[in-house]
Design a protein around this motif. Sequence first.
Motif, mmCIF file in Angstrom:
data_model
loop_
_atom_site.group_PDB
_atom_site.id
_atom_site.type_symbol
_atom_site.label_atom_id
_atom_site.label_comp_id
_atom_site.label_asym_id
_atom_site.label_seq_id
_atom_site.Cartn_x
_atom_site.Cartn_y
_atom_site.Cartn_z
ATOM 1 N N LEU A 118 34.104 31.642 35.853
ATOM 2 C CA LEU A 118 33.926 30.393 35.109
ATOM 3 C C LEU A 118 35.284 29.709 35.031
ATOM 4 N N ASN A 119 35.266 28.483 34.544
ATOM 5 C CA ASN A 119 36.530 27.776 34.339
ATOM 6 C C ASN A 119 36.352 26.912 33.092
ATOM 7 N N CYS A 120 36.324 27.577 31.939
ATOM 8 C CA CYS A 120 36.034 26.866 30.687
ATOM 9 C C CYS A 120 37.198 25.948 30.314
ATOM 10 N N MET A 121 36.829 24.763 29.852
ATOM 11 C CA MET A 121 37.857 23.760 29.531
ATOM 12 C C MET A 121 38.821 24.267 28.466
ATOM 13 N N TRP A 122 38.320 25.149 27.592
ATOM 14 C CA TRP A 122 39.097 25.582 26.426
ATOM 15 C C TRP A 122 39.700 26.973 26.623
ATOM 16 N N CYS A 123 39.612 27.522 27.821
ATOM 17 C CA CYS A 123 40.014 28.919 28.032
ATOM 18 C C CYS A 123 41.419 29.173 27.473
ATOM 19 N N SER A 124 41.537 30.189 26.639
ATOM 20 C CA SER A 124 42.856 30.487 26.070
ATOM 21 C C SER A 124 43.588 31.564 26.876
ATOM 22 N N ASP A 179 42.346 33.227 37.816
ATOM 23 C CA ASP A 179 42.485 33.448 39.263
ATOM 24 C C ASP A 179 42.641 34.924 39.590
ATOM 25 N N PHE A 180 42.028 35.321 40.712
ATOM 26 C CA PHE A 180 42.244 36.689 41.197
ATOM 27 C C PHE A 180 43.612 36.806 41.875
ATOM 28 N N SER A 181 44.112 35.661 42.352
ATOM 29 C CA SER A 181 45.390 35.714 43.053
ATOM 30 C C SER A 181 46.527 35.902 42.041
ATOM 31 N N GLN A 182 47.660 36.300 42.542
ATOM 32 C CA GLN A 182 48.814 36.557 41.680
ATOM 33 C C GLN A 182 49.234 35.288 40.946
ATOM 34 N N SER A 183 49.425 35.377 39.646
ATOM 35 C CA SER A 183 49.988 34.251 38.909
ATOM 36 C C SER A 183 51.167 34.768 38.099
ATOM 37 N N TYR A 184 51.987 33.835 37.664
ATOM 38 C CA TYR A 184 53.189 34.213 36.909
ATOM 39 C C TYR A 184 53.192 33.462 35.593
ATOM 40 N N LEU A 185 53.550 34.152 34.534
ATOM 41 C CA LEU A 185 53.658 33.521 33.221
ATOM 42 C C LEU A 185 55.000 33.944 32.652
ATOM 43 N N ASP A 186 55.799 32.955 32.261
ATOM 44 C CA ASP A 186 57.154 33.242 31.767
ATOM 45 C C ASP A 186 57.942 34.096 32.767
ATOM 46 N N VAL A 240 36.688 51.314 22.926
ATOM 47 C CA VAL A 240 37.377 50.569 23.987
ATOM 48 C C VAL A 240 36.517 49.375 24.393
ATOM 49 N N THR A 241 37.175 48.216 24.520
ATOM 50 C CA THR A 241 36.499 47.001 24.984
ATOM 51 C C THR A 241 37.112 46.566 26.308
ATOM 52 N N PHE A 242 36.256 46.245 27.250
ATOM 53 C CA PHE A 242 36.730 45.670 28.517
ATOM 54 C C PHE A 242 36.490 44.170 28.449
ATOM 55 N N SER A 243 37.578 43.417 28.627
ATOM 56 C CA SER A 243 37.506 41.965 28.481
ATOM 57 C C SER A 243 38.211 41.317 29.673
ATOM 58 N N GLY A 244 38.490 40.028 29.556
ATOM 59 C CA GLY A 244 39.171 39.404 30.693
ATOM 60 C C GLY A 244 39.578 37.983 30.377
ATOM 61 N N GLY A 245 39.432 37.090 31.403
ATOM 62 C CA GLY A 245 38.711 37.255 32.641
ATOM 63 C C GLY A 245 37.243 37.686 32.449
ATOM 64 N N GLU A 246 36.659 38.055 33.556
ATOM 65 C CA GLU A 246 35.265 38.538 33.550
ATOM 66 C C GLU A 246 35.258 39.973 34.083
ATOM 67 N N PRO A 247 35.171 40.956 33.185
ATOM 68 C CA PRO A 247 35.267 42.356 33.638
ATOM 69 C C PRO A 247 34.153 42.758 34.601
ATOM 70 N N LEU A 248 32.988 42.106 34.517
ATOM 71 C CA LEU A 248 31.872 42.517 35.391
ATOM 72 C C LEU A 248 32.137 42.203 36.862
ATOM 73 N N LEU A 249 33.144 41.389 37.145
ATOM 74 C CA LEU A 249 33.468 41.098 38.553
ATOM 75 C C LEU A 249 34.169 42.284 39.231
ATOM 76 N N GLN A 250 34.621 43.252 38.437
ATOM 77 C CA GLN A 250 35.208 44.479 39.013
ATOM 78 C C GLN A 250 34.329 45.662 38.583
ATOM 79 N N SER A 251 33.048 45.548 38.894
ATOM 80 C CA SER A 251 32.064 46.456 38.286
ATOM 81 C C SER A 251 32.178 47.905 38.763
ATOM 82 N N ASP A 252 32.597 48.132 40.014
ATOM 83 C CA ASP A 252 32.707 49.527 40.476
ATOM 84 C C ASP A 252 33.828 50.249 39.724
ATOM 85 N N PHE A 253 34.943 49.541 39.602
ATOM 86 C CA PHE A 253 36.075 50.089 38.837
ATOM 87 C C PHE A 253 35.673 50.317 37.370
ATOM 88 N N LEU A 254 34.997 49.315 36.828
ATOM 89 C CA LEU A 254 34.566 49.371 35.425
ATOM 90 C C LEU A 254 33.651 50.570 35.185
#
Length: 256
Positions: free
Chosen positions: A31-37, A43-50, A81-95
């Motif tokens: 998803l790409n929610c307008m308010w995503c915090s 993105d699955f690709s590498q991103s950098y923050l600070d 334990v809670t699995f969150s994200g992002g969308e954790p279900l997109l890595q379902s085998d690992f999950l």
Amino acid sequence: MKKGLISKVQRYSINDGPGIRSTVFLKGCNLNCMWCSNPELIDFSQSYLDGKPVGELISVKDVVKEVIRDIDFYKESLGGVTFSGGEPLLQSDFLLECIKLLKDYSIHIAIDTALYVDKKIIKKLLPYVDLWLVDLKSIDDITHIKTTNVSNKIILDNIKFLYKNNVNMWIRCILVNKENYDLDELKKRLNFIESIKKCVKRVDILGYHQLGVSKYQKLNKEYLLTNEALLSDIQEKEVEELIKEYVLPIYFERGI
Ligand code: SF4
């Protein structure tokens, strides 16, 4: 053993399910929610923050090793334990591998998800998940598409599927002025939730908040909302009046 793309494991979390929990944040969302915090997790690709990379491939064994450190806290507080994200279900085998191992320690498992996935993924996780933390961002499909980039049809269908399987759910409804909020629409969302109430243990209605806005500039992403997205005092009062009409366990958190 599988590896997952993880941004962090947050210990002593108290907002992602009951009790004291560790929350594992998985990177990547469809998803790409307008308010995503957490825009750095979309993105699955590498991103950098600070200047620091967001996301690292971590093995199931290492995730499990990290979270079982706090097993005594989970047991004492009825947490887990809670699995969150992002969308954790997109890595379902690992999950699934993580969850199966954690179940050997009898740890309570929650998944924080938008449910925009194929039902096959939900089916394979169903026996191991104790609580589904589900977002219902709009019951109106045009609004849903406009604000999240995807239709709500699969999501609503998956919520009904969870209901038919008699699981425990907490449902969260974010309210963003001028985007997904009007009182009639909220009534429709609550009526839908009422129709599945035997599975709904808690409903959180969350006023739009501006946490995470500063990340957009750092990520070179455009942030489309303004202060107008906050609910007015009048709107907050109408929400408070509306929720009195329902016997659901509803909690309303005003925005900031
Ligand atoms: S579903 Fe969650 S992580 Fe994904 S874009 Fe929406 S708010 Fe962000």
